[in-house]
Design a protein around this motif. Structure first.
Motif, PDB file in Angstrom:
ATOM      1  N   PRO A  83      35.184  49.383  58.075  1.00  0.00           N
ATOM      2  CA  PRO A  83      33.970  49.530  58.661  1.00  0.00           C
ATOM      3  C   PRO A  83      33.640  48.070  59.384  1.00  0.00           C
ATOM      4  N   GLN A  84      32.582  48.285  60.776  1.00  0.00           N
ATOM      5  CA  GLN A  84      32.601  47.106  61.112  1.00  0.00           C
ATOM      6  C   GLN A  84      31.104  46.555  61.379  1.00  0.00           C
ATOM      7  N   CYS A  85      30.970  45.241  61.430  1.00  0.00           N
ATOM      8  CA  CYS A  85      29.764  44.582  61.580  1.00  0.00           C
ATOM      9  C   CYS A  85      29.450  44.521  63.133  1.00  0.00           C
ATOM     10  N   ASN A  86      28.043  44.567  63.533  1.00  0.00           N
ATOM     11  CA  ASN A  86      27.865  44.286  64.989  1.00  0.00           C
ATOM     12  C   ASN A  86      26.572  43.764  65.141  1.00  0.00           C
ATOM     13  N   ILE A  87      26.157  42.849  64.121  1.00  0.00           N
ATOM     14  CA  ILE A  87      24.908  42.059  64.210  1.00  0.00           C
ATOM     15  C   ILE A  87      24.998  41.067  65.365  1.00  0.00           C
ATOM     16  N   PRO A  88      23.814  40.585  65.857  1.00  0.00           N
ATOM     17  CA  PRO A  88      23.589  39.556  66.716  1.00  0.00           C
ATOM     18  C   PRO A  88      24.116  38.195  65.921  1.00  0.00           C
ATOM     19  N   ILE A  89      24.735  37.378  66.495  1.00  0.00           N
ATOM     20  CA  ILE A  89      25.390  36.285  65.908  1.00  0.00           C
ATOM     21  C   ILE A  89      24.529  35.178  66.115  1.00  0.00           C
ATOM     22  N   PRO A  90      23.692  34.213  65.006  1.00  0.00           N
ATOM     23  CA  PRO A  90      22.762  33.275  65.396  1.00  0.00           C
ATOM     24  C   PRO A  90      23.749  31.973  65.771  1.00  0.00           C
ATOM     25  N   SER A  91      23.323  31.469  66.658  1.00  0.00           N
ATOM     26  CA  SER A  91      24.059  30.284  67.251  1.00  0.00           C
ATOM     27  C   SER A  91      23.169  29.096  67.739  1.00  0.00           C
ATOM     28  N   ALA A  92      23.383  27.867  67.825  1.00  0.00           N
ATOM     29  CA  ALA A  92      22.771  26.855  68.431  1.00  0.00           C
ATOM     30  C   ALA A  92      22.292  27.036  69.890  1.00  0.00           C
ATOM     31  N   ALA A 102      21.977  35.841  58.392  1.00  0.00           N
ATOM     32  CA  ALA A 102      21.396  36.705  59.362  1.00  0.00           C
ATOM     33  C   ALA A 102      20.840  37.756  58.905  1.00  0.00           C
ATOM     34  N   ASN A 103      19.937  38.241  59.592  1.00  0.00           N
ATOM     35  CA  ASN A 103      19.005  39.192  59.463  1.00  0.00           C
ATOM     36  C   ASN A 103      18.591  40.067  60.422  1.00  0.00           C
ATOM     37  N   PRO A 104      19.169  41.145  60.372  1.00  0.00           N
ATOM     38  CA  PRO A 104      20.219  41.794  59.568  1.00  0.00           C
ATOM     39  C   PRO A 104      21.442  41.283  59.215  1.00  0.00           C
ATOM     40  N   GLY A 105      21.832  41.412  57.941  1.00  0.00           N
ATOM     41  CA  GLY A 105      23.199  40.979  57.750  1.00  0.00           C
ATOM     42  C   GLY A 105      24.316  41.893  57.958  1.00  0.00           C
ATOM     43  N   CYS A 106      25.604  41.612  57.892  1.00  0.00           N
ATOM     44  CA  CYS A 106      26.636  42.581  57.986  1.00  0.00           C
ATOM     45  C   CYS A 106      26.866  43.223  56.811  1.00  0.00           C
ATOM     46  N   PRO A 107      26.844  44.703  57.146  1.00  0.00           N
ATOM     47  CA  PRO A 107      27.107  45.817  56.040  1.00  0.00           C
ATOM     48  C   PRO A 107      28.149  45.298  55.051  1.00  0.00           C
ATOM     49  N   SER A 148      35.028  42.910  71.386  1.00  0.00           N
ATOM     50  CA  SER A 148      34.582  43.154  72.797  1.00  0.00           C
ATOM     51  C   SER A 148      35.467  42.210  73.823  1.00  0.00           C
ATOM     52  N   GLY A 149      35.223  42.583  75.223  1.00  0.00           N
ATOM     53  CA  GLY A 149      36.085  42.005  76.137  1.00  0.00           C
ATOM     54  C   GLY A 149      37.733  42.150  76.009  1.00  0.00           C
ATOM     55  N   GLY A 150      37.939  43.263  75.685  1.00  0.00           N
ATOM     56  CA  GLY A 150      39.451  43.563  75.586  1.00  0.00           C
ATOM     57  C   GLY A 150      40.090  43.070  74.260  1.00  0.00           C
ATOM     58  N   ALA A 151      39.438  42.716  73.236  1.00  0.00           N
ATOM     59  CA  ALA A 151      40.006  41.989  71.787  1.00  0.00           C
ATOM     60  C   ALA A 151      40.513  43.262  71.167  1.00  0.00           C
ATOM     61  N   GLN A 152      41.602  42.848  70.382  1.00  0.00           N
ATOM     62  CA  GLN A 152      42.026  43.842  69.533  1.00  0.00           C
ATOM     63  C   GLN A 152      41.316  44.191  68.237  1.00  0.00           C
ATOM     64  N   ALA A 153      40.608  42.967  67.853  1.00  0.00           N
ATOM     65  CA  ALA A 153      39.761  42.898  66.606  1.00  0.00           C
ATOM     66  C   ALA A 153      38.839  41.591  66.694  1.00  0.00           C
ATOM     67  N   ALA A 154      38.258  41.520  65.859  1.00  0.00           N
ATOM     68  CA  ALA A 154      37.369  40.353  65.639  1.00  0.00           C
ATOM     69  C   ALA A 154      36.767  40.023  64.180  1.00  0.00           C
ATOM     70  N   LEU A 155      36.555  38.751  63.845  1.00  0.00           N
ATOM     71  CA  LEU A 155      36.561  38.479  62.444  1.00  0.00           C
ATOM     72  C   LEU A 155      35.210  37.617  62.593  1.00  0.00           C
ATOM     73  N   LEU A 156      34.027  37.813  61.545  1.00  0.00           N
ATOM     74  CA  LEU A 156      32.979  37.068  61.624  1.00  0.00           C
ATOM     75  C   LEU A 156      32.947  36.405  60.374  1.00  0.00           C
ATOM     76  N   LEU A 157      33.164  34.777  60.422  1.00  0.00           N
ATOM     77  CA  LEU A 157      32.992  34.132  59.264  1.00  0.00           C
ATOM     78  C   LEU A 157      31.634  33.629  58.920  1.00  0.00           C
ATOM     79  N   GLU A 158      31.270  33.841  57.804  1.00  0.00           N
ATOM     80  CA  GLU A 158      29.842  33.226  57.346  1.00  0.00           C
ATOM     81  C   GLU A 158      30.142  32.193  56.360  1.00  0.00           C
ATOM     82  N   ALA A 159      29.680  30.829  56.647  1.00  0.00           N
ATOM     83  CA  ALA A 159      30.029  29.855  56.014  1.00  0.00           C
ATOM     84  C   ALA A 159      28.549  29.477  55.444  1.00  0.00           C
ATOM     85  N   LYS A 160      28.487  29.416  54.155  1.00  0.00           N
ATOM     86  CA  LYS A 160      27.324  28.947  53.095  1.00  0.00           C
ATOM     87  C   LYS A 160      27.638  27.559  52.594  1.00  0.00           C
ATOM     88  N   SER A 161      27.003  26.644  52.805  1.00  0.00           N
ATOM     89  CA  SER A 161      27.008  25.359  52.322  1.00  0.00           C
ATOM     90  C   SER A 161      26.569  25.057  50.793  1.00  0.00           C
TER      91      SER A 161
END
Length: 247
Positions: A83-92, A102-107, A148-161
């Motif tokens: 299953p995929q996550c497709n949330i907007p990614i917060p960034s500076a 992130a709200n909403p967060g990944c499933p 996106s952009g022709g990539a085969q896959a993507a990984l979203l890393l959520e770092a929590k301090s």
């Protein structure tokens, strides 16, 4: 069913820098361990990066890694294998990197891995202060992200301090394209203000934030039909190459 454990160990001098008095204690080592029952079956991969630096027995801020690139012709990714996550990614850059989750967060079903990290902040080659913002530690949660952009896959890393400020979130996108996984490593200016402001000099410039070590484990879920999220096509040629690009 007996699993095959395949270990690929690489000791890398990133960008082939020579050993000098300033980087003699710099460790640029990576290891990859893959657990898989047979070719083309769902696999589990563990990666460790050690970029710590000691000088005369004292921990100092290591040279900064700005990008990690992993290449392998044997490894195959299929983004729809989980299953995929497709949330907007917060960034500076987008101005929405508040430090909260992130709200909403990944499933929850798109979660494919976990990890932990440590970064050191200060002046490269100078001792860092482990009792202040000189040492940042935390945990990682990894999600299967819609590519996106022709990539085969993507990984979203959520770092929590954890240290020095608990529960500050930072999101990092890694893309899989052309047989390579590429991830940019955030610097101090990319972080939420609650962490970034601790790393400012009196003139409001930022000190260097360097990844010291990171360990991640990604596990492809079992699939009843179709392709696995992550697998190996064959075992004959293990050609993993891990490059740590530096500033």
């Amino acid at each position: 069913m007996r699993f095959k454990l395949i270990t690929v160990l690489a000791a890398i001098a990133a960008l082939a820098v020579g050993v000098t008095a300033s980087n003699a204690g710099l460790r640029s080592e990576t290891s990859v361990k893959i657990k898989i029952p047979k070719a083309k079956a769902p696999a589990q991969v563990q990666m460790t990066i050690d970029n710590t630096h000691t000088l005369n027995g004292v921990g100092v801020v290591p040279e900064r890694v700005n990008q990690v690139v992993i290449k392998s012709a044997a490894a195959k990714w299929y983004s729809k294998g989980a299953p995929q996550c497709n949330i907007p990614i917060p960034s500076a850059a987008a101005g929405n990197n508040t430090g909260g989750p992130a709200n909403p967060g990944c499933p929850a079903k798109s979660k494919i891995g976990t990890g932990k990290f440590e970064a050191h902040d200060g002046i490269v080659g100078q001792p860092y202060d482990p009792s202040d913002a000189g040492r940042v530690t935390g945990t990682l949660t990894i999600y299967n992200y819609k590519p996106s952009g022709g990539a085969q896959a993507a990984l979203l890393l959520e770092a929590k301090s954890d240290i020095p400020v608990p529960n500050v979130y930072q999101y990092i996108l890694a893309t899989v394209k052309g047989g390579s996984i590429t991830a940019s490593v955030p610097n101090a200016a990319d972080l939420p203000a609650s962490l970034a402001n601790l790393m400012r000099n009196p003139d409001m410039s930022y000190r260097t934030l360097s990844m010291a070590n990171m360990t991640t484990t990604i596990k492809a879920p079992k699939v009843k039909k179709g392709k696995a999220l992550f697998t190996l096509n064959q075992f004959k040629s293990m050609d993993f190459s891990i490059v740590l690009n530096r500033d």
